[in-house]
Motif scaffolding. Structure first.
Motif, short mmCIF file in Angstrom:
data_model
loop_
_atom_site.label_atom_id
_atom_site.label_comp_id
_atom_site.label_asym_id
_atom_site.label_seq_id
_atom_site.Cartn_x
_atom_site.Cartn_y
_atom_site.Cartn_z
N SER A 178 0.83 -1.20 0.00
CA SER A 178 0.00 0.00 0.00
C SER A 178 0.87 1.25 0.00
N LYS A 179 0.28 2.35 -0.46
CA LYS A 179 1.06 3.59 -0.55
C LYS A 179 0.15 4.80 -0.30
N ILE A 180 0.65 5.73 0.49
CA ILE A 180 -0.03 7.02 0.68
C ILE A 180 0.97 8.11 0.31
N THR A 181 0.59 8.94 -0.66
CA THR A 181 1.42 10.06 -1.07
C THR A 181 0.74 11.35 -0.64
N TRP A 182 1.49 12.26 -0.04
CA TRP A 182 0.92 13.55 0.36
C TRP A 182 1.47 14.66 -0.52
N THR A 183 0.68 15.71 -0.68
CA THR A 183 1.09 16.90 -1.41
C THR A 183 0.64 18.13 -0.63
N ILE A 229 -7.15 15.53 17.49
CA ILE A 229 -8.37 16.26 17.12
C ILE A 229 -9.10 15.44 16.06
N THR A 230 -10.38 15.21 16.27
CA THR A 230 -11.17 14.40 15.34
C THR A 230 -12.15 15.28 14.56
N GLN A 231 -12.13 15.13 13.25
CA GLN A 231 -13.05 15.85 12.36
C GLN A 231 -13.65 14.88 11.36
N GLU A 232 -14.90 15.13 10.99
CA GLU A 232 -15.55 14.30 9.98
C GLU A 232 -15.12 14.77 8.59
N ILE A 233 -14.77 13.83 7.73
CA ILE A 233 -14.44 14.14 6.34
C ILE A 233 -15.20 13.19 5.43
N GLU A 234 -15.32 13.56 4.18
CA GLU A 234 -15.93 12.66 3.19
C GLU A 234 -15.24 12.82 1.84
N PHE A 235 -15.27 11.74 1.08
CA PHE A 235 -14.56 11.74 -0.20
C PHE A 235 -15.04 10.55 -1.04
N PRO A 236 -14.88 10.61 -2.37
CA PRO A 236 -15.19 9.46 -3.23
C PRO A 236 -14.02 8.48 -3.24
N ALA A 237 -14.34 7.20 -3.42
CA ALA A 237 -13.29 6.18 -3.47
C ALA A 237 -13.68 5.09 -4.46
N THR A 238 -12.67 4.46 -5.02
CA THR A 238 -12.85 3.28 -5.85
C THR A 238 -12.35 2.08 -5.05
N ALA A 286 -8.13 -0.31 -2.92
CA ALA A 286 -8.91 0.90 -2.67
C ALA A 286 -8.07 2.11 -3.04
N LYS A 287 -8.68 3.02 -3.81
CA LYS A 287 -7.97 4.23 -4.23
C LYS A 287 -8.85 5.44 -3.95
N ALA A 288 -8.21 6.51 -3.46
CA ALA A 288 -8.94 7.75 -3.21
C ALA A 288 -7.97 8.92 -3.19
N VAL A 289 -8.47 10.08 -3.55
CA VAL A 289 -7.74 11.33 -3.37
C VAL A 289 -8.53 12.13 -2.33
N ILE A 290 -7.88 12.42 -1.21
CA ILE A 290 -8.56 13.02 -0.07
C ILE A 290 -7.95 14.40 0.20
N LEU A 291 -8.81 15.42 0.24
CA LEU A 291 -8.36 16.76 0.62
C LEU A 291 -8.62 16.96 2.11
N VAL A 292 -7.60 17.42 2.83
CA VAL A 292 -7.70 17.62 4.27
C VAL A 292 -7.38 19.08 4.58
N ASP A 293 -8.29 19.75 5.29
CA ASP A 293 -8.05 21.11 5.75
C ASP A 293 -7.24 21.04 7.05
N ARG A 294 -5.96 21.35 6.97
CA ARG A 294 -5.06 21.19 8.11
C ARG A 294 -5.44 22.09 9.29
N THR A 295 -6.07 23.24 9.00
CA THR A 295 -6.39 24.18 10.07
C THR A 295 -7.44 23.63 11.03
N LYS A 296 -8.23 22.67 10.55
CA LYS A 296 -9.23 22.04 11.44
C LYS A 296 -8.57 21.13 12.47
N PHE A 297 -7.27 20.85 12.28
CA PHE A 297 -6.52 20.01 13.20
C PHE A 297 -5.44 20.84 13.92
N ASP A 298 -5.70 22.15 14.04
CA ASP A 298 -4.82 23.08 14.73
C ASP A 298 -3.43 23.14 14.10
#
Length: 193
Positions: free
Chosen positions: A33-38, A129-138, A148-160
């Motif tokens: 498995s692989k997770i790449t961040w940008t 810090i826990t926040q609800e997120i949602e995203f499409p996945a294959t 399983a593949k997904a591109v997930i956008l995370v708002d970092r400011t919601k996690f301080d």
């Protein structure tokens, strides 16, 4: 006597039903498995990788019904090997990995949207810090393996994580860093216990 027989029959049927409808668990293979961040800023972007510590999907009636994942924050790497950047991302300005060595995601709801397509909703925990997120996945199963593949956008400011955020600091100019970072997730797993 009839009551005893009836109770035994109900117990037998219940056990058969629970056996028949038992959830199937697919454990994630951390090596495959692989997770790449940008992360993006005004003057460019940085990319890198981060590894799962563990994870699994559950299936019921041949459909994904849940899952949970733990991310090992100490594995955060920059693709260019920039150790200074890696150290900064692990510091209190960003992910505080010494105090918060793991992050986690737990699926709370998953809706089929077509062949192998799902809308995923869940709780992401970063820095405690826990926040609800949602995203499409294959998500598909082929040859006894889940992918399983997904591109997930995370708002970092919601996690301080507000370092150089234009929403919290003024006059940053070309020093500003975008609030959203992207996780490109590619998970592979096999049936497990």
């Amino acid at each position: 006597m009839k009551q005893i027989i009836a109770v035994c029959m109900v117990a037998t049927i219940a056990s058969l039903m629970s056996f028949h409808f038992k959830d199937n668990v697919y454990k994630i293979d951390n090596q495959k498995s692989k997770i790449t961040w940008t992360g993006k800023k005004v003057t460019g972007q940085h990319t890198g990788t981060i590894s799962l510590a563990e994870g699994s999907f559950t299936f019921k009636d041949n459909k994904v019904s849940g899952g949970s994942f733990v991310i090992d924050m100490s594995t955060l790497k920059d693709s260019e090997g920039n150790e200074r950047l890696e150290g900064h991302l692990k510091s209190d300005d960003f992910f505080s990995t010494e105090k918060n060595p793991t992050a986690a995601f737990i699926i709370s709801k998953i809706d089929p949207k077509g062949t192998d397509q799902y809308a995923v909703k869940g709780n992401l925990t970063i820095k405690g810090i826990t926040q609800e997120i949602e995203f499409p996945a294959t998500i598909r199963i082929s040859n006894g393996q889940i992918n399983a593949k997904a591109v997930i956008l995370v708002d970092r400011t919601k996690f301080d994580i507000k370092f150089r955020s234009g929403n919290f600091f003024q006059n940053l100019g070309d020093k500003a860093i975008e609030d959203n970072f992207e996780l490109n997730v590619d998970l592979v797993g096999s049936p497990g216990v």
